[in-house]
Motif scaffolding. Structure first.
Motif, PDB file in Angstrom:
ATOM      1  N   GLU A 180       0.833  -1.207   0.000  1.00 56.40           N
ATOM      2  CA  GLU A 180       0.000   0.000   0.000  1.00 56.40           C
ATOM      3  C   GLU A 180       0.870   1.261   0.000  1.00 56.40           C
ATOM      4  OE1 GLU A 180      -3.775   1.976   2.359  1.00 56.40           O
ATOM      5  OE2 GLU A 180      -2.953   0.069   3.079  1.00 56.40           O
ATOM      6  N   ARG A 181       1.927   1.272   0.798  1.00 55.02           N
ATOM      7  CA  ARG A 181       2.822   2.433   0.847  1.00 55.02           C
ATOM      8  C   ARG A 181       3.414   2.724  -0.526  1.00 55.02           C
ATOM      9  NH1 ARG A 181       7.772   3.980   0.744  1.00 55.02           N
ATOM     10  NH2 ARG A 181       8.690   1.921   0.598  1.00 55.02           N
ATOM     11  N   ARG A 182       3.871   1.680  -1.205  1.00 51.16           N
ATOM     12  CA  ARG A 182       4.479   1.892  -2.524  1.00 51.16           C
ATOM     13  C   ARG A 182       3.458   2.432  -3.522  1.00 51.16           C
ATOM     14  NH1 ARG A 182       8.898  -3.030  -3.369  1.00 51.16           N
ATOM     15  NH2 ARG A 182       9.862  -2.760  -1.312  1.00 51.16           N
ATOM     16  N   HIS A 183       2.234   1.953  -3.458  1.00 52.72           N
ATOM     17  CA  HIS A 183       1.219   2.457  -4.379  1.00 52.72           C
ATOM     18  C   HIS A 183       0.791   3.881  -4.031  1.00 52.72           C
ATOM     19  CE1 HIS A 183       1.084  -1.557  -6.029  1.00 52.72           C
ATOM     20  NE2 HIS A 183       0.441  -1.024  -7.047  1.00 52.72           N
ATOM     21  N   ASN A 184       0.843   4.221  -2.756  1.00 54.44           N
ATOM     22  CA  ASN A 184       0.553   5.601  -2.374  1.00 54.44           C
ATOM     23  C   ASN A 184       1.657   6.546  -2.812  1.00 54.44           C
ATOM     24  OD1 ASN A 184      -1.929   5.037  -1.222  1.00 54.44           O
ATOM     25  ND2 ASN A 184      -1.072   4.674   0.806  1.00 54.44           N
ATOM     26  N   ASN A 185       2.803   5.995  -3.176  1.00 58.55           N
ATOM     27  CA  ASN A 185       3.935   6.774  -3.669  1.00 58.55           C
ATOM     28  C   ASN A 185       4.315   6.322  -5.082  1.00 58.55           C
ATOM     29  OD1 ASN A 185       4.735   8.436  -1.245  1.00 58.55           O
ATOM     30  ND2 ASN A 185       4.659   6.383  -0.361  1.00 58.55           N
ATOM     31  N   LEU A 186       3.307   6.053  -5.888  1.00 52.24           N
ATOM     32  CA  LEU A 186       3.520   5.597  -7.264  1.00 52.24           C
ATOM     33  C   LEU A 186       4.483   6.534  -7.987  1.00 52.24           C
ATOM     34  CD1 LEU A 186       2.502   3.523  -9.407  1.00 52.24           C
ATOM     35  CD2 LEU A 186       0.770   5.221 -10.020  1.00 52.24           C
ATOM     36  N   PHE A 187       5.464   5.949  -8.659  1.00 49.75           N
ATOM     37  CA  PHE A 187       6.418   6.758  -9.414  1.00 49.75           C
ATOM     38  C   PHE A 187       5.671   7.683 -10.376  1.00 49.75           C
ATOM     39  CE2 PHE A 187       9.563   2.915  -9.406  1.00 49.75           C
ATOM     40  CZ  PHE A 187       9.875   3.147  -8.088  1.00 49.75           C
ATOM     41  N   PRO A 188       6.039   8.962 -10.423  1.00 45.91           N
ATOM     42  CA  PRO A 188       5.360   9.887 -11.344  1.00 45.91           C
ATOM     43  C   PRO A 188       5.385   9.401 -12.792  1.00 45.91           C
ATOM     44  CG  PRO A 188       6.763  11.100  -9.835  1.00 45.91           C
ATOM     45  CD  PRO A 188       7.045   9.638  -9.611  1.00 45.91           C
ATOM     46  N   GLU A 189       6.494   8.797 -13.215  1.00 45.40           N
ATOM     47  CA  GLU A 189       6.582   8.335 -14.600  1.00 45.40           C
ATOM     48  C   GLU A 189       5.644   7.142 -14.854  1.00 45.40           C
ATOM     49  OE1 GLU A 189      10.477   6.725 -12.670  1.00 45.40           O
ATOM     50  OE2 GLU A 189       9.129   8.412 -12.360  1.00 45.40           O
ATOM     51  N   MET A 190       5.372   6.357 -13.808  1.00 43.42           N
ATOM     52  CA  MET A 190       4.425   5.246 -13.960  1.00 43.42           C
ATOM     53  C   MET A 190       3.001   5.784 -14.022  1.00 43.42           C
ATOM     54  SD  MET A 190       4.260   2.076 -14.446  1.00 43.42           S
ATOM     55  CE  MET A 190       2.834   1.075 -14.722  1.00 43.42           C
ATOM     56  N   ARG A 191       2.690   6.753 -13.184  1.00 41.46           N
ATOM     57  CA  ARG A 191       1.373   7.393 -13.225  1.00 41.46           C
ATOM     58  C   ARG A 191       1.129   7.978 -14.621  1.00 41.46           C
ATOM     59  NH1 ARG A 191      -1.740   8.873  -9.173  1.00 41.46           N
ATOM     60  NH2 ARG A 191      -0.033   8.657  -7.690  1.00 41.46           N
ATOM     61  N   GLN A 192       2.136   8.652 -15.157  1.00 42.71           N
ATOM     62  CA  GLN A 192       2.018   9.253 -16.487  1.00 42.71           C
ATOM     63  C   GLN A 192       1.861   8.188 -17.569  1.00 42.71           C
ATOM     64  OE1 GLN A 192       1.653  12.462 -17.113  1.00 42.71           O
ATOM     65  NE2 GLN A 192       1.435  12.070 -19.295  1.00 42.71           N
ATOM     66  N   ALA A 193       2.614   7.103 -17.464  1.00 43.37           N
ATOM     67  CA  ALA A 193       2.513   6.014 -18.452  1.00 43.37           C
ATOM     68  C   ALA A 193       1.109   5.408 -18.447  1.00 43.37           C
ATOM     69  CB  ALA A 193       3.558   4.938 -18.172  1.00 43.37           C
ATOM     70  N   LEU A 194       0.534   5.229 -17.267  1.00 43.74           N
ATOM     71  CA  LEU A 194      -0.827   4.701 -17.176  1.00 43.74           C
ATOM     72  C   LEU A 194      -1.827   5.638 -17.841  1.00 43.74           C
ATOM     73  CD1 LEU A 194      -0.698   3.320 -13.542  1.00 43.74           C
ATOM     74  CD2 LEU A 194      -1.186   1.961 -15.595  1.00 43.74           C
ATOM     75  N   LYS A 195      -1.692   6.923 -17.562  1.00 41.51           N
ATOM     76  CA  LYS A 195      -2.607   7.901 -18.156  1.00 41.51           C
ATOM     77  C   LYS A 195      -2.441   7.947 -19.672  1.00 41.51           C
ATOM     78  CE  LYS A 195      -3.709  10.571 -14.175  1.00 41.51           C
ATOM     79  NZ  LYS A 195      -5.080  10.192 -13.970  1.00 41.51           N
ATOM     80  N   GLU A 196      -1.204   7.928 -20.147  1.00 45.32           N
ATOM     81  CA  GLU A 196      -0.948   7.946 -21.592  1.00 45.32           C
ATOM     82  C   GLU A 196      -1.471   6.688 -22.274  1.00 45.32           C
ATOM     83  OE1 GLU A 196       3.229   8.702 -22.114  1.00 45.32           O
ATOM     84  OE2 GLU A 196       3.039  10.784 -21.432  1.00 45.32           O
ATOM     85  N   ALA A 197      -1.516   5.585 -21.522  1.00 41.65           N
ATOM     86  CA  ALA A 197      -2.030   4.326 -22.069  1.00 41.65           C
ATOM     87  C   ALA A 197      -3.558   4.268 -22.017  1.00 41.65           C
ATOM     88  CB  ALA A 197      -1.426   3.141 -21.319  1.00 41.65           C
ATOM     89  N   GLY A 198      -4.171   5.314 -21.472  1.00 40.10           N
ATOM     90  CA  GLY A 198      -5.628   5.381 -21.435  1.00 40.10           C
ATOM     91  C   GLY A 198      -6.273   4.682 -20.252  1.00 40.10           C
ATOM     92  N   ALA A 199      -5.503   4.407 -19.194  1.00 38.09           N
ATOM     93  CA  ALA A 199      -6.056   3.763 -18.005  1.00 38.09           C
ATOM     94  C   ALA A 199      -6.735   4.796 -17.115  1.00 38.09           C
ATOM     95  CB  ALA A 199      -4.953   3.053 -17.226  1.00 38.09           C
ATOM     96  N   HIS A 200      -7.887   4.427 -16.584  1.00 44.20           N
ATOM     97  CA  HIS A 200      -8.586   5.291 -15.629  1.00 44.20           C
ATOM     98  C   HIS A 200      -9.485   4.433 -14.746  1.00 44.20           C
ATOM     99  CE1 HIS A 200     -11.996   5.205 -18.548  1.00 44.20           C
ATOM    100  NE2 HIS A 200     -11.011   5.237 -19.422  1.00 44.20           N
ATOM    101  N   ASN A 201     -10.021   5.045 -13.698  1.00 48.17           N
ATOM    102  CA  ASN A 201     -10.835   4.317 -12.717  1.00 48.17           C
ATOM    103  C   ASN A 201     -10.119   3.057 -12.237  1.00 48.17           C
ATOM    104  OD1 ASN A 201     -12.962   6.127 -12.674  1.00 48.17           O
ATOM    105  ND2 ASN A 201     -13.982   5.139 -14.387  1.00 48.17           N
ATOM    106  N   TYR A 202      -8.840   3.204 -11.907  1.00 45.33           N
ATOM    107  CA  TYR A 202      -7.995   2.085 -11.513  1.00 45.33           C
ATOM    108  C   TYR A 202      -8.014   1.955  -9.994  1.00 45.33           C
ATOM    109  CZ  TYR A 202      -3.836  -0.976 -12.067  1.00 45.33           C
ATOM    110  OH  TYR A 202      -2.955  -2.029 -12.093  1.00 45.33           O
TER     111      TYR A 202
END
Length: 105
Positions: free
Chosen positions: A20-42
């Motif tokens: 949970e701690r690691r996901h609460n501190n998701l790498f900014p580049e991973m967050r951006q990659a998810l958004k660029e890949a069209g992921a939402h409501n995750y």
């Protein structure tokens, strides 16, 4: 067209808080990659009795989303998570895709 995805994964029982701690501190580049890949409501849910994780997300285009596994951000995230959960040889999480059998709009 939005595609709804459900997956099962497993985190080691002594690593719930760390997961949970690691996901609460998701790498900014991973967050951006998810958004660029069209992921939402995750969302990811934990069953503390078994260590099973249930992930739910929606994607705009499944082919585009599937390309995320080739990104450096994703590979870095997998390496970061490898020691606390069940993973494959390439450090990707062991996942089981679920078949949607009901949806209420």
């Amino acid at each position: 067209m939005t595609v709804r995805l459900g997956q099962l994964m497993h985190v080691y029982p002594d690593q719930y808080e760390e997961y949970e701690r690691r996901h609460n501190n998701l790498f900014p580049e991973m967050r951006q990659a998810l958004k660029e890949a069209g992921a939402h409501n995750y969302s990811i849910f934990l069953d503390k009795n078994t260590g099973n994780l249930f992930a739910y997300l929606e994607v705009d285009n499944i082919e585009k989303y599937n390309q995320i596994s080739n990104s450096e951000a994703c590979k870095k995230w997998w390496a970061h998570m490898d020691s606390i959960m069940d993973t494959n040889q390439d450090q990707s999480p062991v996942t089981f895709d679920l078949k949607e059998v009901f949806h209420l709009d």
